[in-house]
Design a protein around this motif. Structure first.
Motif, PDB file in Angstrom:
ATOM      1  N   LEU A 133       0.828  -1.210   0.000  1.00  0.00           N
ATOM      2  CA  LEU A 133       0.000   0.000   0.000  1.00  0.00           C
ATOM      3  C   LEU A 133       0.862   1.260   0.000  1.00  0.00           C
ATOM      4  CD1 LEU A 133      -2.793  -1.028   2.530  1.00  0.00           C
ATOM      5  CD2 LEU A 133      -2.960  -0.916   0.043  1.00  0.00           C
ATOM      6  N   ALA A 134       1.974   1.223   0.742  1.00  0.00           N
ATOM      7  CA  ALA A 134       2.871   2.381   0.756  1.00  0.00           C
ATOM      8  C   ALA A 134       3.480   2.613  -0.622  1.00  0.00           C
ATOM      9  CB  ALA A 134       3.968   2.169   1.801  1.00  0.00           C
ATOM     10  N   TYR A 135       3.829   1.546  -1.312  1.00  0.00           N
ATOM     11  CA  TYR A 135       4.379   1.672  -2.666  1.00  0.00           C
ATOM     12  C   TYR A 135       3.317   2.257  -3.610  1.00  0.00           C
ATOM     13  CZ  TYR A 135       8.391  -1.272  -1.373  1.00  0.00           C
ATOM     14  OH  TYR A 135       9.531  -1.769  -0.795  1.00  0.00           O
ATOM     15  N   PHE A 136       2.070   1.781  -3.480  1.00  0.00           N
ATOM     16  CA  PHE A 136       0.975   2.290  -4.311  1.00  0.00           C
ATOM     17  C   PHE A 136       0.765   3.780  -4.068  1.00  0.00           C
ATOM     18  CE2 PHE A 136      -3.005   2.791  -6.304  1.00  0.00           C
ATOM     19  CZ  PHE A 136      -3.896   3.369  -5.402  1.00  0.00           C
ATOM     20  N   LEU A 137       0.767   4.209  -2.804  1.00  0.00           N
ATOM     21  CA  LEU A 137       0.570   5.620  -2.488  1.00  0.00           C
ATOM     22  C   LEU A 137       1.701   6.474  -3.057  1.00  0.00           C
ATOM     23  CD1 LEU A 137      -0.752   5.629   1.185  1.00  0.00           C
ATOM     24  CD2 LEU A 137      -2.026   6.033  -0.920  1.00  0.00           C
ATOM     25  N   ALA A 138       2.920   5.978  -2.987  1.00  0.00           N
ATOM     26  CA  ALA A 138       4.056   6.740  -3.507  1.00  0.00           C
ATOM     27  C   ALA A 138       3.910   6.978  -5.004  1.00  0.00           C
ATOM     28  CB  ALA A 138       5.365   6.018  -3.200  1.00  0.00           C
ATOM     29  N   ALA A 157       9.046   7.528  -7.256  1.00  0.00           N
ATOM     30  CA  ALA A 157       8.440   6.842  -6.113  1.00  0.00           C
ATOM     31  C   ALA A 157       9.444   5.901  -5.455  1.00  0.00           C
ATOM     32  CB  ALA A 157       7.202   6.068  -6.554  1.00  0.00           C
ATOM     33  N   ALA A 158      10.166   5.142  -6.285  1.00  0.00           N
ATOM     34  CA  ALA A 158      11.173   4.226  -5.740  1.00  0.00           C
ATOM     35  C   ALA A 158      12.266   5.000  -5.022  1.00  0.00           C
ATOM     36  CB  ALA A 158      11.762   3.377  -6.854  1.00  0.00           C
ATOM     37  N   GLU A 159      12.702   6.110  -5.598  1.00  0.00           N
ATOM     38  CA  GLU A 159      13.745   6.926  -4.965  1.00  0.00           C
ATOM     39  C   GLU A 159      13.272   7.481  -3.625  1.00  0.00           C
ATOM     40  OE1 GLU A 159      15.930   8.546  -9.063  1.00  0.00           O
ATOM     41  OE2 GLU A 159      14.590   9.846  -7.914  1.00  0.00           O
ATOM     42  N   SER A 160      12.021   7.921  -3.555  1.00  0.00           N
ATOM     43  CA  SER A 160      11.502   8.485  -2.301  1.00  0.00           C
ATOM     44  C   SER A 160      11.406   7.451  -1.197  1.00  0.00           C
ATOM     45  CB  SER A 160      10.128   9.117  -2.547  1.00  0.00           C
ATOM     46  OG  SER A 160       9.141   8.115  -2.804  1.00  0.00           O
ATOM     47  N   LEU A 161      11.198   6.186  -1.591  1.00  0.00           N
ATOM     48  CA  LEU A 161      11.087   5.105  -0.614  1.00  0.00           C
ATOM     49  C   LEU A 161      12.421   4.440  -0.324  1.00  0.00           C
ATOM     50  CD1 LEU A 161       7.833   3.482  -2.020  1.00  0.00           C
ATOM     51  CD2 LEU A 161       8.035   4.686   0.153  1.00  0.00           C
ATOM     52  N   LEU A 181       9.713  -2.101  -6.387  1.00  0.00           N
ATOM     53  CA  LEU A 181       8.438  -1.381  -6.292  1.00  0.00           C
ATOM     54  C   LEU A 181       7.450  -1.907  -7.325  1.00  0.00           C
ATOM     55  CD1 LEU A 181       7.846   2.347  -5.662  1.00  0.00           C
ATOM     56  CD2 LEU A 181       6.821   1.318  -7.682  1.00  0.00           C
ATOM     57  N   SER A 182       7.900  -2.082  -8.563  1.00  0.00           N
ATOM     58  CA  SER A 182       7.013  -2.550  -9.631  1.00  0.00           C
ATOM     59  C   SER A 182       6.466  -3.938  -9.334  1.00  0.00           C
ATOM     60  CB  SER A 182       7.758  -2.550 -10.966  1.00  0.00           C
ATOM     61  OG  SER A 182       8.175  -1.251 -11.326  1.00  0.00           O
ATOM     62  N   ARG A 183       7.333  -4.834  -8.814  1.00  0.00           N
ATOM     63  CA  ARG A 183       6.886  -6.196  -8.492  1.00  0.00           C
ATOM     64  C   ARG A 183       5.812  -6.179  -7.416  1.00  0.00           C
ATOM     65  NH1 ARG A 183      12.461  -7.556  -8.781  1.00  0.00           N
ATOM     66  NH2 ARG A 183      12.580  -7.536  -6.503  1.00  0.00           N
ATOM     67  N   GLN A 184       6.023  -5.375  -6.369  1.00  0.00           N
ATOM     68  CA  GLN A 184       5.074  -5.365  -5.272  1.00  0.00           C
ATOM     69  C   GLN A 184       3.752  -4.725  -5.665  1.00  0.00           C
ATOM     70  OE1 GLN A 184       5.395  -7.143  -2.587  1.00  0.00           O
ATOM     71  NE2 GLN A 184       7.306  -7.802  -3.541  1.00  0.00           N
ATOM     72  N   LEU A 185       3.801  -3.705  -6.520  1.00  0.00           N
ATOM     73  CA  LEU A 185       2.558  -3.108  -7.003  1.00  0.00           C
ATOM     74  C   LEU A 185       1.791  -4.107  -7.868  1.00  0.00           C
ATOM     75  CD1 LEU A 185       0.686  -0.716  -7.144  1.00  0.00           C
ATOM     76  CD2 LEU A 185       2.060   0.207  -9.024  1.00  0.00           C
ATOM     77  N   LYS A 186       2.507  -4.856  -8.700  1.00  0.00           N
ATOM     78  CA  LYS A 186       1.868  -5.881  -9.519  1.00  0.00           C
ATOM     79  C   LYS A 186       1.255  -6.965  -8.643  1.00  0.00           C
ATOM     80  CE  LYS A 186       0.737  -7.809 -13.393  1.00  0.00           C
ATOM     81  NZ  LYS A 186      -0.307  -7.191 -14.242  1.00  0.00           N
ATOM     82  N   ALA A 187       1.959  -7.345  -7.559  1.00  0.00           N
ATOM     83  CA  ALA A 187       1.421  -8.350  -6.636  1.00  0.00           C
ATOM     84  C   ALA A 187       0.152  -7.836  -5.960  1.00  0.00           C
ATOM     85  CB  ALA A 187       2.478  -8.703  -5.582  1.00  0.00           C
ATOM     86  N   ALA A 237      -6.377   3.303   1.315  1.00  0.00           N
ATOM     87  CA  ALA A 237      -4.973   2.999   1.592  1.00  0.00           C
ATOM     88  C   ALA A 237      -4.372   4.039   2.527  1.00  0.00           C
ATOM     89  CB  ALA A 237      -4.187   2.946   0.277  1.00  0.00           C
ATOM     90  N   ARG A 238      -4.712   5.323   2.295  1.00  0.00           N
ATOM     91  CA  ARG A 238      -4.181   6.369   3.190  1.00  0.00           C
ATOM     92  C   ARG A 238      -4.660   6.151   4.620  1.00  0.00           C
ATOM     93  NH1 ARG A 238      -1.577   9.994   0.146  1.00  0.00           N
ATOM     94  NH2 ARG A 238      -2.401  10.573  -1.914  1.00  0.00           N
ATOM     95  N   ARG A 239      -5.934   5.826   4.782  1.00  0.00           N
ATOM     96  CA  ARG A 239      -6.461   5.633   6.125  1.00  0.00           C
ATOM     97  C   ARG A 239      -5.861   4.394   6.785  1.00  0.00           C
ATOM     98  NH1 ARG A 239     -11.485   5.789   4.954  1.00  0.00           N
ATOM     99  NH2 ARG A 239     -12.085   3.598   5.143  1.00  0.00           N
ATOM    100  N   MET A 240      -5.703   3.314   6.015  1.00  0.00           N
ATOM    101  CA  MET A 240      -5.143   2.087   6.587  1.00  0.00           C
ATOM    102  C   MET A 240      -3.711   2.310   7.063  1.00  0.00           C
ATOM    103  SD  MET A 240      -6.629  -0.685   3.835  1.00  0.00           S
ATOM    104  CE  MET A 240      -5.742  -2.088   4.540  1.00  0.00           C
ATOM    105  N   LEU A 241      -2.892   3.010   6.273  1.00  0.00           N
ATOM    106  CA  LEU A 241      -1.513   3.252   6.670  1.00  0.00           C
ATOM    107  C   LEU A 241      -1.448   4.200   7.861  1.00  0.00           C
ATOM    108  CD1 LEU A 241       0.299   3.495   3.222  1.00  0.00           C
ATOM    109  CD2 LEU A 241       0.468   1.671   4.902  1.00  0.00           C
ATOM    110  N   ALA A 242      -2.339   5.195   7.892  1.00  0.00           N
ATOM    111  CA  ALA A 242      -2.363   6.094   9.046  1.00  0.00           C
ATOM    112  C   ALA A 242      -2.761   5.342  10.308  1.00  0.00           C
ATOM    113  CB  ALA A 242      -3.335   7.242   8.778  1.00  0.00           C
TER     114      ALA A 242
END
Length: 316
Positions: A8-13, A23-27, A34-40, A71-76
Motif C-alpha cells: 500500500l505504501a508503494y501504491f501511495l508513492a 516513487a522508488a527513490e523516495s522510498l 516497487l514494480s513487483r510489489q505493485l503488480k502483486a 490505503a491512506r487511512r489504513m496506513l495512518a
C-alpha cells in the motif's frame, strides 16, 4: 499472501508522484522491487490500479482511485497502532546490535534495517558486518544481540537459538565483459579449478565451502587474489581479475556479473541467531518480526535473483 502495508505504501508513492522512478527513490528501494510489489497488489485485488501507458506518467485507474483514500487511512491507522504498541512494550527507546555477513548486508539486511528504523525510529541500531564464524563468536561474547549467520554442515551451535530463514545456492560469478566460463550455463568444480579464482579472507563461510568442494573433488584451485571483503571480491571479478564462488543474493543489481551454476550444486542455509540462554528483548522480537515480514513480501512477489528460497520458520 494478502495485501501488505508495504504494498500500500508503494501504491501511495506512485499515486502521489506519478512516476515509478521517483516513487522508488523516495522510498529508498529499487524500481523493480516497487514494480513487483505493485503488480502483486493488483493481482491480489484482482484489478489494475495504475495505467502505466499515460503520456505524463502513470495514472490511477478507477479501481486505483477507489483504493487511494482507503490505503491512506489504513496506513495512518497502522502508524497509530505501531506508536501505541511501541509505547506499551518499550520500543520508544533502546538498542539492538545486529550482525550479518557482507553478502546478506548487500542482499537483504539493508532494506530490513530501513524498514525497522521507519517503524521504530527511537531504537538505536548498531550493525556489525563480518564473516559468519566471527559473528557467532560475537554473539557468544554478548557483543551482538542477533545476527544473520550461516548454519554449518555440522549443525548450529547448541548455545544459540537459530531460526532458519533462507536457503540459497552458491554460484560462480564471472565478468559479463568476457566470454562465459561455460557455454552450458553450468560448470563442475573440476572445470572451475582451471580458472583463476578470487576468494575472500578467512572467516567467510563461502570461502571454506568452496575450498572444501575443491578438496572433495580432488583438485587444487588456482588463486588469482586471496583475501578481502565481499565487495572487493565482486569488484575484482567485474574487473576481470578472476571468477569467484559467491552466494546468489549478491547478483541482484550487478549487471556486470554473470551467474554460472555449479554442478553438483552447493547450497547454504541462513539463520537468524541469538543466544539461547537470554530472553529476547522487545526490540529483538520486533526485529525478528520485521525481518520475517520483509522476506514474506519478497517471497510473495518475484523473490530474489538466482536460486534463493525463503524458509517458513516456526513460531518462537
Amino acid at each position: 499472501m494478502g495485501v501488505t502495508f508495504t504494498q500500500l505504501a508503494y501504491f501511495l508513492a506512485v499515486a502521489d508522484v506519478r512516476s515509478f522512478t521517483r516513487a522508488a527513490e523516495s522510498l529508498g528501494v529499487a524500481q523493480p522491487t516497487l514494480s513487483r510489489q505493485l503488480k502483486a497488489l493488483e493481482t491480489d485485488l484482482g484489478a489494475a490500479l495504475v495505467d502505466r501507458g499515460g503520456r505524463e506518467g502513470p495514472v490511477l485507474t478507477p479501481a486505483g482511485a477507489a483504493l487511494l483514500p482507503l490505503a491512506r487511512r489504513m496506513l495512518a491507522d497502522a502508524d497509530s497502532a505501531r506508536t501505541a504498541v511501541a509505547e506499551i512494550v518499550g520500543l520508544r527507546s533502546g538498542r539492538i546490535r545486529v550482525g550479518a555477513t557482507p553478502s546478506l548486508c548487500i542482499g537483504v539486511l539493508a532494506d530490513v534495517l530501513r524498514v525497522f528504523h521507519e517503524q521504530y525510529p527511537d531504537v538505536r541500531l548498531e550493525l556489525a558486518e563480518s564473516g559468519s564464524q566471527p559473528l557467532v563468536r560475537a554473539l557468544a561474547r554478548g557483543e551482538l544481540d542477533v545476527a544473520l549467520v550461516i548454519v554449518p554442515p555440522s549443525g548450529a551451535d547448541a548455545a544459540l537459538h537459530t531460526t532458519p530463514v533462507l536457503r540459497e545456492r552458491l554460484s560462480v560469478a564471472s565478468p559479463t565483459s568476457e566470454r562465459a566460463p561455460s557455454s552450458r550455463g553450468s560448470m563442475s568444480v573440476r572445470e572451475l579449478a582451471r580458472r583463476p579464482l578470487v576468494v575472500p579472507r578467512k572467516g567467510y563461510d563461502v570461502r571454506e565451502t568452496a575450498l572444501q568442494a575443491f578438496a572433495d573433488a580432488g583438485v587444487t584451485p588456482h588463486f588469482a587474489v586471496e583475501g578481502g571483503e565481499m565487495d572487493a571480491v565482486l569488484r575484482l571479478v567485474e574487473a576481470g581479475t578472476g571468477v569467484a564462488v559467491v552466494p546468489d543474493l549478491v547478483f541482484a543489481g550487478r549487471p556486470r556479473l554473470r551467474r554460472t551454476v555449479l554442478t553438483p550444486p552447493l547450497f547454504r542455509t541462513v539463520a537468524l541467531a541469538r543466544r539461547a540462554d537470554l530472553v529476547p528483548t522487545h526490540a529483538m522480537q520486533a526485529f525478528r518480526r520485521t525481518l520475517l515480514s520483509f522476506l514474506a513480501v519478497l517471497s510473495a512477489g518475484d523473490g530474489f535473483t538466482g536460486d534463493v528460497q525463503v524458509l517458513r520458520p516456526a513460531e518462537e
